[in-house]
Design an enzyme around this catalytic site. Structure first.
Site, mmCIF file in Angstrom:
data_model
loop_
_atom_site.group_PDB
_atom_site.id
_atom_site.type_symbol
_atom_site.label_atom_id
_atom_site.label_comp_id
_atom_site.label_asym_id
_atom_site.label_seq_id
_atom_site.Cartn_x
_atom_site.Cartn_y
_atom_site.Cartn_z
ATOM 1 N N PRO A 2 0.836 -1.211 0.000
ATOM 2 C CG PRO A 2 -0.645 -1.494 1.760
ATOM 3 C CD PRO A 2 0.628 -2.018 1.188
ATOM 4 C CD GLU A 3 3.047 3.067 -4.285
ATOM 5 O OE1 GLU A 3 3.123 4.244 -4.656
ATOM 6 O OE2 GLU A 3 3.321 2.103 -5.024
#
Ligand SMILES: [Zn+2]
Length: 277
Positions: A2-3
């Protein structure tokens, strides 16, 4: 992994559903994460009300009344889901559910992480900014601090590839492999270019593309990869908007040239050889 857009999407969803709820009981799974959850965690968190959800870089911060906050990093495969009282599928699974908060409306907030690279840490609010995880992080890419002048000052004289500069959390916080590739495509700059050789006009394009790409991704709840799901269990919808990431050999949407993949800094890096110079 996840960013920023995935974590920000999660924050927005949880802010609507979990803020104001009080933790009745906390349950800890059998296996440890990157950092072990302390034994007295349950006792110190019961009775706390969730007052706010915030985010710094790829970290989600659950704020409580009182002096502590919960710092959460989803690692490679972590998810934090808010399961309603009537959501009976997915009862506590001690193998992959590492943390479960039972809330006062009978709903549950569950941290699940099969690969266990994630982190959940209760820390004093006063020490949050100086904690090892957050100390030294660069500005948020959606803040005014991040602009062309700032990026140009950080790129000047640097031999590092421009893509790696964008992914360096000390330079700008929250951008990873997917969005760095998409930002550089939009800006028309090859990921392999040395940061110090990128022109001022190109730096301006990168700085302008960054919030556009990130906001578009947040608007579609991020991108779906592996087990990542947002808090309602819905996959992100940005995957269909990716222009280069994961599209090796497929025609560029702009010019039909096959997308290439080169390794930069040990990471797959997708680009269009015609649109990106
Ligand atoms: Zn192209």
């Amino acid at each position: 992994m996840p960013e920023l857009p995935e974590v920000e999407s999660l924050r927005r969803i949880l802010a609507r559903t979990a803020v104001g709820r009080t933790i009745v009981h906390a349950r800890i799974g059998a296996k440890s994460l990157r950092r072990r959850v302390p034994i007295d965690f349950s006792a110190s968190i019961a009775g706390r009300r969730i007052t706010k959800l915030s985010r710094r870089a790829k970290y989600l911060i659950v704020e409580f009344d009182g002096d502590d906050v919960l710092l959460v990093h989803l690692g490679m495969s972590g998810s934090l889901t808010h399961r309603r009282a009537d959501f009976r599928v997915g009862e506590f699974d001690a193998r992959h559910d590492h943390l479960e908060f039972s809330l006062d409306d009978d709903s549950r907030l569950v941290y699940n992480d099969p690969r266990r690279f994630g982190m959940v840490r209760l820390i004093a609010r006063a020490t949050l900014a100086s904690t090892a995880e957050l100390k030294g992080l660069g500005p948020e890419p959606l803040s005014r601090e991040f602009n062309a002048a700032y990026l140009a000052s950080k790129a000047r004289g640097r031999q590092v590839a421009i893509k790696n500069l964008l992914m360096d959390q000390r330079i700008v916080a929250g951008i990873g492999n997917i969005y760095a590739a998409e930002i550089l495509f939009r800006a028309g700059v090859r990921p392999t270019r040395r940061a110090g050789r990128v022109t001022r006009a190109e730096i301006e394009k990168i700085a302008a593309s960054t919030p556009l790409i990130l906001r578009a991704a947040i608007g579609r709840a991020g991108t779906t990869f592996r087990s990542y799901r947002d808090s309602r269990g819905e996959p992100g919808r940005f995957a269909e908007r990716l222009r280069v990431y994961g599209r090796e050999g497929k025609p560029c949407y702009t010019c039909s040239t096959p997308i290439r993949n080169v390794v930069v800094g040990g990471r797959a890096s997708f680009y269009c050889p015609k649109c990106q110079r």
